[in-house]
Design a protein around this motif. Sequence first.
Motif, PDB file in Angstrom:
ATOM      1  N   ILE A 168       1.071  -1.312   0.125  1.00  0.00           N
ATOM      2  CA  ILE A 168      -0.094  -0.406  -0.157  1.00  0.00           C
ATOM      3  C   ILE A 168       0.679   1.262   0.203  1.00  0.00           C
ATOM      4  O   ILE A 168       0.881   2.131  -0.733  1.00  0.00           O
ATOM      5  CB  ILE A 168      -0.516  -0.316   1.033  1.00  0.00           C
ATOM      6  N   ARG A 169       1.899   0.878   0.834  1.00  0.00           N
ATOM      7  CA  ARG A 169       2.255   2.678   0.717  1.00  0.00           C
ATOM      8  C   ARG A 169       3.524   2.579  -0.433  1.00  0.00           C
ATOM      9  O   ARG A 169       3.418   3.690  -0.772  1.00  0.00           O
ATOM     10  CB  ARG A 169       3.551   2.560   2.093  1.00  0.00           C
ATOM     11  N   GLU A 170       4.390   1.610  -0.908  1.00  0.00           N
ATOM     12  CA  GLU A 170       4.852   1.787  -2.214  1.00  0.00           C
ATOM     13  C   GLU A 170       4.094   1.997  -3.609  1.00  0.00           C
ATOM     14  O   GLU A 170       3.880   3.205  -4.124  1.00  0.00           O
ATOM     15  CB  GLU A 170       5.453   1.042  -2.803  1.00  0.00           C
ATOM     16  N   LEU A 171       2.783   1.545  -3.175  1.00  0.00           N
ATOM     17  CA  LEU A 171       1.814   2.359  -4.850  1.00  0.00           C
ATOM     18  C   LEU A 171       1.433   3.216  -4.089  1.00  0.00           C
ATOM     19  O   LEU A 171       1.525   3.992  -6.016  1.00  0.00           O
ATOM     20  CB  LEU A 171       0.569   0.782  -3.754  1.00  0.00           C
ATOM     21  N   PHE A 172       0.686   3.662  -3.546  1.00  0.00           N
ATOM     22  CA  PHE A 172       0.355   5.215  -3.205  1.00  0.00           C
ATOM     23  C   PHE A 172       1.920   6.174  -2.483  1.00  0.00           C
ATOM     24  O   PHE A 172       1.517   7.202  -3.245  1.00  0.00           O
ATOM     25  CB  PHE A 172      -0.516   5.039  -1.922  1.00  0.00           C
ATOM     26  N   GLY A 173       2.359   5.612  -2.214  1.00  0.00           N
ATOM     27  CA  GLY A 173       3.458   6.614  -2.403  1.00  0.00           C
ATOM     28  C   GLY A 173       4.759   6.889  -3.135  1.00  0.00           C
ATOM     29  O   GLY A 173       4.937   8.333  -3.643  1.00  0.00           O
ATOM     30  N   SER A 174       4.892   5.795  -3.789  1.00  0.00           N
ATOM     31  CA  SER A 174       5.590   6.424  -5.046  1.00  0.00           C
ATOM     32  C   SER A 174       5.502   5.692  -6.362  1.00  0.00           C
ATOM     33  O   SER A 174       5.445   6.157  -7.485  1.00  0.00           O
ATOM     34  CB  SER A 174       7.419   4.960  -5.289  1.00  0.00           C
ATOM     35  N   GLY A 175       3.924   4.863  -6.679  1.00  0.00           N
ATOM     36  CA  GLY A 175       3.290   4.877  -7.735  1.00  0.00           C
ATOM     37  C   GLY A 175       3.607   3.651  -8.584  1.00  0.00           C
ATOM     38  O   GLY A 175       3.407   3.108  -9.592  1.00  0.00           O
ATOM     39  N   SER A 176       4.396   2.753  -7.940  1.00  0.00           N
ATOM     40  CA  SER A 176       5.576   1.270  -8.127  1.00  0.00           C
ATOM     41  C   SER A 176       4.965   0.422  -7.228  1.00  0.00           C
ATOM     42  O   SER A 176       4.539   0.900  -5.992  1.00  0.00           O
ATOM     43  CB  SER A 176       6.347   1.775  -8.296  1.00  0.00           C
ATOM     44  N   LYS A 181       7.323  -0.213 -11.914  1.00  0.00           N
ATOM     45  CA  LYS A 181       6.052   1.269 -12.107  1.00  0.00           C
ATOM     46  C   LYS A 181       4.716   0.923 -12.149  1.00  0.00           C
ATOM     47  O   LYS A 181       4.382   0.246 -13.289  1.00  0.00           O
ATOM     48  CB  LYS A 181       5.894   2.530 -13.484  1.00  0.00           C
ATOM     49  N   VAL A 182       3.156   1.217 -11.811  1.00  0.00           N
ATOM     50  CA  VAL A 182       2.426   0.874 -11.908  1.00  0.00           C
ATOM     51  C   VAL A 182       1.405   1.378 -11.807  1.00  0.00           C
ATOM     52  O   VAL A 182       0.139   1.558 -12.969  1.00  0.00           O
ATOM     53  CB  VAL A 182       1.878   0.051 -10.165  1.00  0.00           C
ATOM     54  N   VAL A 183       1.449   2.546 -11.634  1.00  0.00           N
ATOM     55  CA  VAL A 183       0.802   4.246 -11.886  1.00  0.00           C
ATOM     56  C   VAL A 183       0.862   4.376 -12.892  1.00  0.00           C
ATOM     57  O   VAL A 183       1.882   4.934 -13.321  1.00  0.00           O
ATOM     58  CB  VAL A 183       0.136   5.056 -10.718  1.00  0.00           C
ATOM     59  N   PRO A 184       0.138   4.441 -14.087  1.00  0.00           N
ATOM     60  CA  PRO A 184      -0.140   4.905 -15.909  1.00  0.00           C
ATOM     61  C   PRO A 184       0.407   6.798 -15.454  1.00  0.00           C
ATOM     62  O   PRO A 184       0.113   6.871 -14.407  1.00  0.00           O
ATOM     63  CB  PRO A 184      -1.224   4.542 -16.281  1.00  0.00           C
ATOM     64  N   GLN A 185       1.729   7.036 -16.862  1.00  0.00           N
ATOM     65  CA  GLN A 185       1.726   7.845 -16.202  1.00  0.00           C
ATOM     66  C   GLN A 185       0.717   9.153 -17.067  1.00  0.00           C
ATOM     67  O   GLN A 185       0.523  10.030 -16.389  1.00  0.00           O
ATOM     68  CB  GLN A 185       3.215   8.087 -17.885  1.00  0.00           C
ATOM     69  N   PHE A 186      -0.154   8.388 -17.700  1.00  0.00           N
ATOM     70  CA  PHE A 186      -1.203   9.610 -18.085  1.00  0.00           C
ATOM     71  C   PHE A 186      -1.965  10.052 -16.736  1.00  0.00           C
ATOM     72  O   PHE A 186      -2.694  11.018 -17.197  1.00  0.00           O
ATOM     73  CB  PHE A 186      -2.397   9.280 -19.116  1.00  0.00           C
ATOM     74  N   LEU A 187      -2.441   9.232 -15.890  1.00  0.00           N
ATOM     75  CA  LEU A 187      -2.697   9.448 -14.614  1.00  0.00           C
ATOM     76  C   LEU A 187      -2.130  10.915 -13.806  1.00  0.00           C
ATOM     77  O   LEU A 187      -2.361  11.588 -13.477  1.00  0.00           O
ATOM     78  CB  LEU A 187      -2.590   8.717 -13.837  1.00  0.00           C
ATOM     79  N   TYR A 188      -0.201  10.841 -13.967  1.00  0.00           N
ATOM     80  CA  TYR A 188       0.399  12.550 -13.387  1.00  0.00           C
ATOM     81  C   TYR A 188      -0.176  12.719 -14.422  1.00  0.00           C
ATOM     82  O   TYR A 188      -0.248  14.131 -13.705  1.00  0.00           O
ATOM     83  CB  TYR A 188       1.864  11.382 -13.475  1.00  0.00           C
ATOM     84  N   ASP A 189      -0.246  13.005 -15.519  1.00  0.00           N
ATOM     85  CA  ASP A 189      -0.132  13.802 -16.709  1.00  0.00           C
ATOM     86  C   ASP A 189      -1.815  15.189 -16.350  1.00  0.00           C
ATOM     87  O   ASP A 189      -1.689  15.894 -16.736  1.00  0.00           O
ATOM     88  CB  ASP A 189      -0.673  13.327 -17.990  1.00  0.00           C
ATOM     89  N   LEU A 190      -3.069  14.095 -16.416  1.00  0.00           N
ATOM     90  CA  LEU A 190      -3.784  14.499 -15.077  1.00  0.00           C
ATOM     91  C   LEU A 190      -3.664  14.873 -14.352  1.00  0.00           C
ATOM     92  O   LEU A 190      -4.719  15.808 -14.013  1.00  0.00           O
ATOM     93  CB  LEU A 190      -4.963  13.494 -15.176  1.00  0.00           C
ATOM     94  N   GLY A 191      -3.129  15.123 -13.201  1.00  0.00           N
ATOM     95  CA  GLY A 191      -2.931  15.827 -12.155  1.00  0.00           C
ATOM     96  C   GLY A 191      -2.843  14.356 -10.781  1.00  0.00           C
ATOM     97  O   GLY A 191      -2.703  15.298  -9.845  1.00  0.00           O
TER      98      GLY A 191
END
Lengths: 226, 234
Positions: A168-176, A181-191
């Motif tokens: 949980i901490r790595e997923l929400f803290g670092s996106g991986s 990398k788990v959280v896709p780049q476009f989500l970061y692009d969306l803010g």
Amino acid sequence: MSVETSTAAAPQEAKKDGLFSKKNRRVLSDPLDDNNPVTVQILGVCSALAVTVQVKPAIIMAIGVTLVTAFSNLIISLIREGIPGRIRMIVQLVVVALLVTLVDQILKAYMFDVSKKLSVFVGLIITNCIVMGRLEAYAMAQKPWPSFLDGVGNGLGYGIILVVVSVIRELFGSGSVMGLKVVPQFLYDLGYVNNGLMMLPPMALFLIGIYIWIQRARNQKLVNVS
Amino acid sequence: MHSNRYTFIYAIVLSVITAVLLAFASEGFRPLQEANIALDKKTNILRSVRQYTTQRAEIEQIYQERVREIVLDAQGNERAGVDANAVVLKDEVARPAAERQLPLYEYTGEGGKKYYIVPMQGVGLWGPIWGYISIESDFNTVFGSYFDHKSETPGLGAEIAEKSFQQQFEGKKIMEGDKFVSVYVVKKTDKIPYGPEHRVDGISGGTITSRGTDVMIKNCVEPYLAYFEKLRNQ
């Protein structure tokens, strides 16, 4: 006699108390949930806060603690008859410190990256309450084989908490997760932004708190115990 | 109850057994551990010249072929017969500038281009920080950098060890005319009397680590100017 039960435990022992008899299986599985060292016995919380920023070090730490609890339980149980009562804590500590130092040396030799990340926490396994707690509560009074299982079980129970919290901490803290990398780049692009609070130890305490909450809501036995 | 005699003997025997075991383990693992530490240092040096490989053999090979280890004195003369890896940076930084020994790593890049890698050592918030910064052969432009730390706060000061922070240094300048200016690690809104090529963004929430990094770069790069000056005039 007790020594033989621990090591080879040949078939002829089976009639007495099988290697994986129901009792022994419970010794192994109890600490995973009903008697979890972190969430029920409330042992070893400190290190669970510190090493759960990323999954990989958390897993290595869990393996380290499992090895140490298992083998210190085994060794102490083997020599429990001979330990002089007045210095038994010191004897336990010496055995634990020996094992921890070995784990530290092996990590430094074969997994340098991980040992850099875990740095001081490996040494702190010595002060992890789970290890001493299990020695005093279990290994001093039980045969070697169940003691070994108890050590493995408690190490794994600790490991489960570490892995859950660190995912949980790595997923929400670092996106991986595991450094991927788990959280896709476009989500970061969306803010979307990573939650910096997840990287700090207090968040691990909250997560463990939530885990305990869920565990007790699900398992009525625990509520009546405390 | 065990007798005193038994207790004493038990304690002594246990201590001796443990000590012997640990001594053997320590001796046995030492070569591997030292190799790891040496490799780690090489990896970090190469990272400061944008070589990010993690393959052990590759690192050894690149380092072997392209990096020359030098030790300078404070006047910028190369000192023969001194091992750059034997110089303890922490002790050198504490010495007066004129007495320092200055290790330097010369990296030969594509097409024979030279880069000069300066090792750095400083203090962060909780403990030491260190790193490497590479200067191009114009003795002005920063090519790359690498920072690491002992125990800065994760997510805050510890961000200096992240690539995204380190990449900010690429292409920055350390000189303004003949004057040494260094690269400032400051808040975006902080005013400094130099242009954007002399500043990178510090880390929000990691102010003391950022300042430590700023001071470390100034302290550690400046003594090398004498040597750079010499090379420039050749």
